[in-house]
Design an enzyme around this catalytic site. Structure first.
Site, PDB file in Angstrom:
ATOM      1  CG  HIS A 329      -1.882   1.032   1.392  1.00  0.00           C
ATOM      2  ND1 HIS A 329      -1.525   2.335   1.633  1.00  0.00           N
ATOM      3  CD2 HIS A 329      -3.237   1.012   1.330  1.00  0.00           C
ATOM      4  CE1 HIS A 329      -2.625   3.081   1.713  1.00  0.00           C
ATOM      5  NE2 HIS A 329      -3.667   2.295   1.525  1.00  0.00           N
ATOM      6  NE  ARG A 377      -5.463  -0.945  -0.860  1.00  0.00           N
ATOM      7  CZ  ARG A 377      -6.579  -1.488  -0.373  1.00  0.00           C
ATOM      8  NH1 ARG A 377      -6.758  -2.788  -0.437  1.00  0.00           N
ATOM      9  NH2 ARG A 377      -7.520  -0.730   0.146  1.00  0.00           N
ATOM     10  CE  LYS A 380      -8.306   0.237  -3.243  1.00  0.00           C
ATOM     11  NZ  LYS A 380      -9.687   0.295  -2.691  1.00  0.00           N
ATOM     12  CG  ASP A 383      -6.657   9.288  -3.314  1.00  0.00           C
ATOM     13  OD1 ASP A 383      -6.335  10.496  -3.298  1.00  0.00           O
ATOM     14  OD2 ASP A 383      -7.294   8.758  -2.387  1.00  0.00           O
ATOM     15  CB  CYS A 385      -3.724  11.603  -0.756  1.00  0.00           C
ATOM     16  SG  CYS A 385      -4.124   9.857  -0.633  1.00  0.00           S
ATOM     17  CE1 TYR A 386      -2.076   5.903  -1.234  1.00  0.00           C
ATOM     18  CE2 TYR A 386      -3.897   6.101  -2.760  1.00  0.00           C
ATOM     19  CZ  TYR A 386      -3.374   5.617  -1.587  1.00  0.00           C
ATOM     20  OH  TYR A 386      -4.149   4.844  -0.757  1.00  0.00           O
ATOM     21  CG  ASP A 422      -9.895  10.208  -4.166  1.00  0.00           C
ATOM     22  OD1 ASP A 422      -9.332   9.927  -5.229  1.00  0.00           O
ATOM     23  OD2 ASP A 422     -10.445   9.361  -3.446  1.00  0.00           O
ATOM     24  CG  ASP A 429     -10.187  15.930   1.716  1.00  0.00           C
ATOM     25  OD1 ASP A 429      -8.956  16.060   1.857  1.00  0.00           O
ATOM     26  OD2 ASP A 429     -10.698  14.947   1.156  1.00  0.00           O
ATOM     27  CG  HIS A 432      -7.477  14.082  -0.830  1.00  0.00           C
ATOM     28  ND1 HIS A 432      -8.406  13.632   0.060  1.00  0.00           N
ATOM     29  CD2 HIS A 432      -7.000  12.984  -1.474  1.00  0.00           C
ATOM     30  CE1 HIS A 432      -8.508  12.306  -0.041  1.00  0.00           C
ATOM     31  NE2 HIS A 432      -7.671  11.893  -0.961  1.00  0.00           N
TER      32      HIS A 432
END
Lengths: 551, 329
Positions: A329, A377, A380, A383, A385-386, A422, A429, A432
């Site tokens: 992750h 992942r 998946k 997003d 934030c990654y 995201d 938010d 993020h």
């Protein structure tokens, strides 16, 4: 004193984070004339306009940005580039590279839930990325500043809306996300210093550490966020004798004692709180606290921790939450790599405890096309934030491959509302917003590990340590440097497109910005690659604790 | 607006002995939340009861009430757990009831750390006092509940972590392989299920030989897994999960990558690039050919195909690999 182990690679240096648009020579061209009608080009189309309209040799920056042999720009090969025209013909406005507007060349016919979700996300992103009127949105600095200010100052009567009660056990996080996000955007957050101190003081427990709110038991992620928020706001004005460094409000001795309570002596890991779960978040947060507060490494607090982190690597090459078989992750990957880099020199610890080849393969597989963003992942969705959790790993990996470098080697060459999110169709938010900005800032700078401390603008206080003091704290994270690079105009930025929503009260003024910070630019303020606080704060904080006697 | 009067601790005689403790937010606090009156009151009574270090049945009432409003409130969970165990020791509370409370919450709050850590603590306590047959029943019910969770989200990280803890803690390996096979039947790209398969097949051991579960893996198991992967790749050649699993298995049992060369060539015929259907097969071939000096040309060709055509978003990575191959001469 033991000799520092120097690892130098015989291979040429590796720079994953340099995207293909950036060049190898030094961006040292004379600055473009600055007056009311010109400004630093910020989007590819603007860069392109500048090239075309400039009779003078264009800034090196622009030439580097448009490399026709760049596979990211497949449409670009056939363009007839003219450097003499004063107005660009419409057809020469560079389109978004096909890589980001078309489906991947290899797609299985079998449909499952995962592939349906993947396809619909890719379609949404392609729609944004193919928007002919705005393929490369400029960062909406004013709007993002307004959004993040609302996080610390509240949206009505100075408070956050009641739905935010879900974050009532994470208030230091809200403060950290918003303040660091504001710093990235060039805002001077020094004016919040006293309020940060008075907000966090009631969260500190006498038995050590900070809770997520007043009266809550100490939690390692709340303590981490509190320490970072204090680190971000920094020192007081001259003559402010009371606290000096805002981190001075932390009871270091009690914190040190409490960290011993949450340490799992058997596994080498850390629990998040007494009676709470144990995972690599706990380890990373505890190590950042140890390093930033300059706490001693005696007492074996870090015993078994490197091994714990190494065991988090899974058969995929990525990193799980614990060594117990969890799935790889992105969030835990950053915690593992940064944790190891706090405990030692990247080229030593990363190579010793990890399978670097598999880690690099897995990390690079996190970026998807056409979306451009990172997933957390395998199979998946991307997003934003990654950008930090996965994107932030690359500086650490590069240092792990390249070994320490000498300083002189560094010269290498939606607009209604703010907030980042995201992915399209999600709401913005504070979390993020901060991590997408940090991720974007990572693409604008080259971070490297060196063997000498960060130079300070003012000399540190003379070390005045007693002979009976414990061994010096964790020094490795303070040996990083950075070199500013040209802005990366890859469409990753497109994840930052903001969504149509009612406008927030726009109370952002030019006075919020630090001197020299332009509103109309994508350039962000550089952060520290391990601590995720303003870069220069790491050296200042190190000088602060070095000047202390004992605790 | 709302004609139904809300429950109030202040007007409940069962709470009359407590003086509610307000929250100290300090001067001019940042990031202050506009609490509802209901939350503010419940929290002030909880603080009062915590200050007395009281672990009585009414603690369960107020903690459940707060958890309903904010399930991420870890302090409440820790205090609730302490209270539960104190009351269970005196027979005032059945721990099994707590699992029902958690089931309902978990289904409504998918992304929550505390619910699953609490569940682990409670199940551990129930098991400590249970006969072997009761333990088996408990594990069976836990697995059934997790299946309901997976119906909502087959990739829920907290549930998978909990399952791995449960399986290892109670040696409950039976049925796990058919369980993951069924999940993969439904969605062969569910990487969490592949990860659990690795966990199950190798007895909970990770890649590290020092962990438990290391030992001789029987030949039939390896053959079975490779056959399973071959089937999975056949229906979806571009599925990264299956290829990652293949690499993991080969490394774990110390088989050379070259043992799957012909399988890879089926999905990535290097001499006929138009017929390539899997970038992951190309990736593996590049590693296979990089091992032999005379085949470096083929390794570079595979990597160049990846960079230029089949996986260009990772061009920097593929070019780095080309550099490694050339440097290894």
């Amino acid at each position: 004193m033991p000799q520092r182990l120097r690892v130098r690679s015989k291979r040429p240096k590796v720079f994953f984070t340099h995207n293909k648009m950036s060049a190898t020579s030094s961006p040292s061209s004379p600055k473009a004339p600055s007056n009311s009608t010109t400004r630093t080009p910020s989007t590819p189309s603007e860069v392109f306009d500048d090239i075309l309209s400039s009779a003078q040799p264009p800034p090196t920056y622009s030439q580097q940005t448009w490399n026709p042999s760049n596979p990211y720009f497949p449409h670009y090969h056939n363009q007839n580039m003219s450097t003499t025209a004063t107005t660009p013909p419409e057809s020469l406005i560079p389109p978004t590279p096909a890589l980001f507007t078309t489906r991947p060349i290899l797609q299985d016919t079998l449909k499952t839930l995962s592939s349906k979700e993947q396809l619909s996300t890719a379609e949404i992103c392609m729609k944004y990325l193919s928007n002919p009127s705005d393929p490369f949105p400029i960062l909406s600095r004013r709007e993002h500043i307004a959004f993040l200010k609302s996080g610390v100052l509240g949206v009505q009567n100075g408070k956050l809306r009641e739905e935010m009660v879900a974050l009532d056990a994470s208030r230091p996080w809200i403060i950290y996300w918003c303040l660091q996000g504001l710093v990235s955007l060039g805002v001077d957050v020094g004016k919040y210093r006293e309020r940060v101190i008075s907000s966090l003081q009631p969260l500190q427990n006498e038995s050590g550490g900070f809770g997520g709110g007043n009266g809550q038991v100490s939690h390692v992620t709340a303590s981490y966020a509190a320490v970072l928020a204090l680190a971000v706001v920094g020192r007081g004005e001259d003559g402010d004798e009371e606290y000096g460094e805002a981190l001075g409000i932390v009871d270091r001795r009690a914190m040190f004692r409490w960290l011993h309570e949450i340490k799992d002596w058997e596994s080498g890991g850390f629990r998040v709180c007494v009676g709470g779960e144990e995972d690599v978040r706990g380890v990373y947060c505890a190590l950042v606290i140890l390093a930033l507060l300059g706490l001693p490494t005696s007492g074996n607090l870090t015993q078994g921790t490197k091994e714990y982190l190494g065991r988090c690597q899974t058969y995929e090459g990525g990193f799980g939450a614990t060594p117990n078989g969890n799935e790889a992750h992105g969030g835990y990957a950053f915690c593992t790599l940064a944790g190891l880099c706090i405990l030692g020199e990247p080229a030593v610890v990363l190579r010793k405890y990890l399978d670097m080849d598999r880690a690099i393969s897995w990390l690079s597989a996190r970026q998807y096309a056409p979306e451009g963003g990172f997933s957390g992942r395998t199979n998946k969705l991307v997003d934003g934030c990654y950008s930090t959790w996965v994107g932030g790993c690359w500086a650490l990996i590069e240092a792990g491959i390249n070994g320490p470098q000498d300083e002189n080697e560094e010269k290498l060459g939606e607009k209604e509302v703010g907030g980042l999110r995201d992915k399209p169709r999600k709401g913005p938010d504070y979390y993020h917003s901060n991590y997408i900005l940090l991720g974007l800032a990572s693409t604008q700078n080259y971070f490297y590990y060196t063997s000498s401390p960060i130079p300070l603008s003012s000399p540190p206080p003379s070390p005045n340590r007693g002979s009976g003091d414990p061994p010096l704290p964790l020094t490795a994270p303070f040996l990083w440097r950075y070199s500013p690079r040209i802005p990366s105009n890859t469409p990753n930025v497109a994840e930052a497109i903001v969504k149509d929503m009612p406008a927030w009260p726009d109370d952002v003024t030019e006075e919020d910005l630090l001197p020299g910070q332009e509103v109309e630019s994508d350039r962000l303020k550089v952060h520290h690659p391990i601590f995720n606080i303003p870069f220069e704060r790491a050296g200042e904080i190190e000088a602060w604790w070095k000047g202390k006697v004992g605790f | 607006m709302n004609p139904t009067p809300l429950y109030s601790y202040a007007s409940d005689p069962a709470w009359a002995d407590l003086l509610p403790l307000p929250q100290d937010d300090g001067q001019y606090p940042l990031a202050q939340i506009a609490y509802t009156e209901e939350y503010t009151e419940a929290m002030s009574y909880l603080r009062a009861i915590m200050a007395k270090n009281e672990h009585s049945p009414r603690v369960l009432q107020v903690t459940a009430h707060i958890i309903e409003m904010n399930p991420a409130h870890y302090t409440i969970w820790v205090y609730r757990a302490k209270t539960l165990f104190a009351l269970s020791a005196t027979g005032e509370v059945q721990l099994g009831r707590e699992l029902e409370f958690l089931n309902d919450l978990a289904l409504r709050h998918q992304k929550n750390y505390q619910i699953w850590n609490h569940r682990q603590t409670v199940v551990e306590a129930i098991a400590a006092a249970a006969a072997p047959a009761e333990q088996e029943q408990l594990v069976r019910e836990e697995k059934e509940f997790m299946n309901r969770m997976f119906e909502q989200d087959g990739k829920n990280y907290h549930v998978w972590s909990y399952r791995q803890w449960l399986v290892r803690r109670f040696e409950a390996w039976d049925g796990e392989l058919s369980f993951v096979s069924a999940l993969l039947e439904r969605d062969v790209r569910n990487n969490s299920a592949w990860n659990h398969r690795f966990f199950v097949v190798f007895g909970g051991g990770g890649m590290d030989a020092r962990q438990q579960g290391e030992g001789e893996v029987v030949e039939e198991v390896v053959e079975r897994e490779i056959a399973f992967i071959e089937d999975a790749v056949f229906i979806a050649p571009q599925n990264a999960s299956a290829w990652n699993y293949l690499r993991g298995v080969l490394k774990k049992v110390h088989r050379p990558l070259s043992s799957v060369e012909s399988m890879c060539l089926g999905y990535a015929p290097l001499d006929n690039p138009d017929k390539i259907t899997s970038s992951h097969a190309l990736d593996l071939l590049a590693d296979i050919y990089a091992e032999k000096r005379e085949e470096h040309g083929k390794a570079v060709k595979a990597l160049e195909l990846l960079a230029a055509k089949f996986d260009p978003i990772r061009a920097n990575y593929w070019n780095y690999r080309v550099g490694l191959v050339k440097a290894s001469v």
